[in-house]
Design a protein around this motif. Structure first.
Motif, PDB file in Angstrom:
ATOM      1  N   ARG A  88      -6.447  43.540  19.322  1.00  0.00           N
ATOM      2  CA  ARG A  88      -5.573  42.586  18.648  1.00  0.00           C
ATOM      3  C   ARG A  88      -4.301  42.346  19.467  1.00  0.00           C
ATOM      4  O   ARG A  88      -3.767  41.232  19.481  1.00  0.00           O
ATOM      5  CB  ARG A  88      -5.232  43.083  17.245  1.00  0.00           C
ATOM      6  CG  ARG A  88      -6.346  42.900  16.231  1.00  0.00           C
ATOM      7  CD  ARG A  88      -6.675  41.454  15.924  1.00  0.00           C
ATOM      8  NE  ARG A  88      -7.834  41.283  15.096  1.00  0.00           N
ATOM      9  CZ  ARG A  88      -7.806  41.283  13.747  1.00  0.00           C
ATOM     10  NH1 ARG A  88      -6.680  41.505  13.115  1.00  0.00           N
ATOM     11  NH2 ARG A  88      -8.917  41.100  13.045  1.00  0.00           N
ATOM     12  N   SER A 130     -12.588  42.388  15.358  1.00  0.00           N
ATOM     13  CA  SER A 130     -11.723  42.572  16.548  1.00  0.00           C
ATOM     14  C   SER A 130     -10.534  43.467  16.236  1.00  0.00           C
ATOM     15  O   SER A 130      -9.600  43.574  17.032  1.00  0.00           O
ATOM     16  CB  SER A 130     -11.203  41.200  16.997  1.00  0.00           C
ATOM     17  OG  SER A 130     -10.412  40.638  15.945  1.00  0.00           O
ATOM     18  N   ARG A 183     -19.463  34.175  10.593  1.00  0.00           N
ATOM     19  CA  ARG A 183     -18.584  33.617   9.584  1.00  0.00           C
ATOM     20  C   ARG A 183     -19.338  33.647   8.255  1.00  0.00           C
ATOM     21  O   ARG A 183     -20.558  33.402   8.224  1.00  0.00           O
ATOM     22  CB  ARG A 183     -18.194  32.173   9.918  1.00  0.00           C
ATOM     23  CG  ARG A 183     -17.135  32.058  11.034  1.00  0.00           C
ATOM     24  CD  ARG A 183     -15.761  32.507  10.551  1.00  0.00           C
ATOM     25  NE  ARG A 183     -14.713  32.301  11.544  1.00  0.00           N
ATOM     26  CZ  ARG A 183     -14.345  33.209  12.428  1.00  0.00           C
ATOM     27  NH1 ARG A 183     -14.973  34.379  12.473  1.00  0.00           N
ATOM     28  NH2 ARG A 183     -13.360  32.976  13.266  1.00  0.00           N
ATOM     29  N   SER A 210      -7.658  34.104  17.693  1.00  0.00           N
ATOM     30  CA  SER A 210      -9.071  34.336  17.332  1.00  0.00           C
ATOM     31  C   SER A 210      -9.928  33.574  18.336  1.00  0.00           C
ATOM     32  O   SER A 210      -9.464  32.605  18.942  1.00  0.00           O
ATOM     33  CB  SER A 210      -9.376  33.822  15.919  1.00  0.00           C
ATOM     34  OG  SER A 210      -9.199  32.414  15.859  1.00  0.00           O
ATOM     35  N   VAL A 211     -11.155  34.046  18.457  1.00  0.00           N
ATOM     36  CA  VAL A 211     -12.065  33.294  19.340  1.00  0.00           C
ATOM     37  C   VAL A 211     -12.723  32.159  18.547  1.00  0.00           C
ATOM     38  O   VAL A 211     -12.979  31.082  19.072  1.00  0.00           O
ATOM     39  CB  VAL A 211     -13.141  34.232  19.958  1.00  0.00           C
ATOM     40  CG1 VAL A 211     -14.104  34.789  18.903  1.00  0.00           C
ATOM     41  CG2 VAL A 211     -13.902  33.536  21.068  1.00  0.00           C
ATOM     42  N   GLY A 212     -12.923  32.405  17.275  1.00  0.00           N
ATOM     43  CA  GLY A 212     -13.478  31.349  16.410  1.00  0.00           C
ATOM     44  C   GLY A 212     -12.431  30.282  16.154  1.00  0.00           C
ATOM     45  O   GLY A 212     -11.232  30.581  16.106  1.00  0.00           O
ATOM     46  N   SER A 262      -4.077  32.593  12.808  1.00  0.00           N
ATOM     47  CA  SER A 262      -5.542  32.437  12.732  1.00  0.00           C
ATOM     48  C   SER A 262      -5.933  32.172  11.291  1.00  0.00           C
ATOM     49  O   SER A 262      -5.293  32.686  10.367  1.00  0.00           O
ATOM     50  CB  SER A 262      -6.239  33.694  13.229  1.00  0.00           C
ATOM     51  OG  SER A 262      -6.022  34.755  12.307  1.00  0.00           O
ATOM     52  N   HIS A 283     -13.511  41.851   7.557  1.00  0.00           N
ATOM     53  CA  HIS A 283     -13.304  41.001   8.738  1.00  0.00           C
ATOM     54  C   HIS A 283     -12.525  41.750   9.816  1.00  0.00           C
ATOM     55  O   HIS A 283     -11.450  41.338  10.259  1.00  0.00           O
ATOM     56  CB  HIS A 283     -12.578  39.711   8.346  1.00  0.00           C
ATOM     57  CG  HIS A 283     -12.797  38.614   9.341  1.00  0.00           C
ATOM     58  ND1 HIS A 283     -12.749  37.279   9.009  1.00  0.00           N
ATOM     59  CD2 HIS A 283     -13.056  38.647  10.669  1.00  0.00           C
ATOM     60  CE1 HIS A 283     -12.967  36.549  10.092  1.00  0.00           C
ATOM     61  NE2 HIS A 283     -13.148  37.343  11.120  1.00  0.00           N
TER      62      HIS A 283
HETATM   63  C1  8YV Z   1     -10.152  37.437  14.280  1.00  0.00           C
HETATM   64  C2  8YV Z   1     -12.376  36.510  14.448  1.00  0.00           C
HETATM   65  O1  8YV Z   1      -9.453  38.560  14.589  1.00  0.00           O
HETATM   66  O2  8YV Z   1     -11.760  36.085  16.664  1.00  0.00           O
HETATM   67  C3  8YV Z   1     -12.340  35.647  15.643  1.00  0.00           C
HETATM   68  O3  8YV Z   1     -12.904  34.539  15.549  1.00  0.00           O
HETATM   69  O4  8YV Z   1     -13.018  36.248  13.500  1.00  0.00           O
HETATM   70  C4  8YV Z   1     -11.587  37.755  14.458  1.00  0.00           C
HETATM   71  O5  8YV Z   1     -11.787  38.407  15.665  1.00  0.00           O
HETATM   72  C5  8YV Z   1      -9.836  37.037  12.877  1.00  0.00           C
HETATM   73  O6  8YV Z   1     -10.288  35.746  12.699  1.00  0.00           O
HETATM   74  C6  8YV Z   1      -8.329  37.146  12.662  1.00  0.00           C
HETATM   75  O7  8YV Z   1      -8.032  36.758  11.382  1.00  0.00           O
END
Ligand code: 8YV
Length: 320
Positions: free
Chosen positions: A294, A288, A237, A74-76, A52, A285
């Motif tokens: 995770r 999650s 973000r 990651s969801v993003g 990620s 950050h």
């Molecule tokens: C990620 C997040 O765990 O899921 C996403 O978009 O920003 C976080 O939940 C993070 O990006 C991991 O580095």
């Protein structure tokens, strides 16, 4: 010959072992530099990428000619150049749905910590200052019954609204690219334009993805519209906020305080002004970042990767 996967974020041991049963795995758990020669050398023969935050752009993809799938943990997915990936017929996947509740918990933790000044009071206690009943100078503000403004009413936004509605009896305003009938039905959330939300909310939670349209969405004008007693929370973000404008708003008491999980640059510079203000609660950050969530994210990302690397359409394909 086994397909080759480069893993550039920490992954639970059992999932790594599962990958190693069917793939040649090159593991960079402490990855930092996309231009690290060792990392780049492995990219050249990689079929899959798992992790990620790595900017997956033309520069990187030109060095990975065999890539078939990029699996985000990651969801993003603002680290992905989707047009470039599509042009090269490379699948891109993310991990939606498994982190909504955990991230909403973290956002509410920031709301409560900022409102009730928990970090300041914790430091006050541990410095041995507690000698008498604390005075008004250390009082926080109520959260219950206050108005919550959610910018970005996606799945995480709805989970936040659920907590606000049922847990804290908070009226909810929201601003979004489109109406969210579920949030309106289930949590009595009221859609409004951004300026109205900023002018009325006691807590403003920024929860949008980072896109060209949301880049620096919160600037001087927007912070200037907020109530002087309001608290700003960023769980989206860092690049959705003009940090210089946020600093100015805090230094000039345009707003009461902030709770931040994300930053323009991550990791944030240890000398950054946002880390020096007592009315700013900061976490690294961690939206999650629980053991359970995770693990579920890594599980989903590994499943996506294994499907894609074997030529099967992965379940969580990003089609934006
Ligand atoms: C990620 C997040 O765990 O899921 C996403 O978009 O920003 C976080 O939940 C993070 O990006 C991991 O580095």
């Amino acid at each position: 010959m086994k397909p080759k996967v480069v893993v550039y974020r920490p992954v639970p041991a059992d999932l790594l072992q599962e990958l190693q049963q069917t793939c040649e795995v090159k593991y960079f758990p402490k990855w930092e530099d996309p231009r690290d020669p060792l990392f780049v050398a492995e990219l050249k023969t990689a079929h899959g990428l798992l992790g990620s935050g790595l900017p997956i752009n033309q520069e990187l993809l030109e060095q990975a000619p065999l890539l078939k799938i990029v699996s985000n943990i990651s969801v993003g997915y603002d680290n992905l150049d989707l047009a470039e990936l599509r042009q090269r017929n490379i699948w891109a996947t993310n991990t939606p749905g498994v982190l909504d509740e955990t991230t909403a918990d973290a956002i509410f933790a920031l709301v409560l910590a900022a409102a009730r000044r928990i970090p300041e009071l914790d430091s006050y206690m541990k410095a041995g200052h507690w000698r008498e009943m604390i005075g008004e100078e250390l009082f926080g503000v109520d959260v219950h019954h206050k108005t919550l403004g959610i910018i970005g009413m996606g799945n995480i936004g709805k989970a936040i609204a659920k907590r606000a509605h049922f847990g804290f009896d908070m009226p909810i305003l929201y601003h979004n690219r489109s109406r969210n009938q579920e949030a309106e039905r289930d949590f009595q959330a009221v859609y409004c334009e951004l300026d109205e939300l900023l002018g009325k909310a006691d807590f403003v939670c920024l929860m949008t993805p980072h896109t060209p349209e949301t880049d620096k969405l919160m600037g001087e004008r927007e912070f200037g519209l907020m109530k002087k007693t309001a608290i700003f929370i960023n769980g989206s973000r860092g690049k959705n906020v003009d940090e210089q404008a946020l600093i100015k708003a805090l230094q000039n008491n345009w707003i009461r305080g902030a709770g931040l999980d994300v930053y323009e640059q991550e990791p944030i510079d240890p000398t950054h002004p946002l880390l020096t203000m007592p009315n700013v609660v900061t976490v690294p950050h961690i939206g999650s970042a629980t053991q359970e969530t995770r693990y579920q994210m890594a599980r989903l990302a590994v499943d996506n990767l294994l499907k894609g690397i074997n030529g099967l359409t992965p379940p969580n394909l990003i089609t934006a």
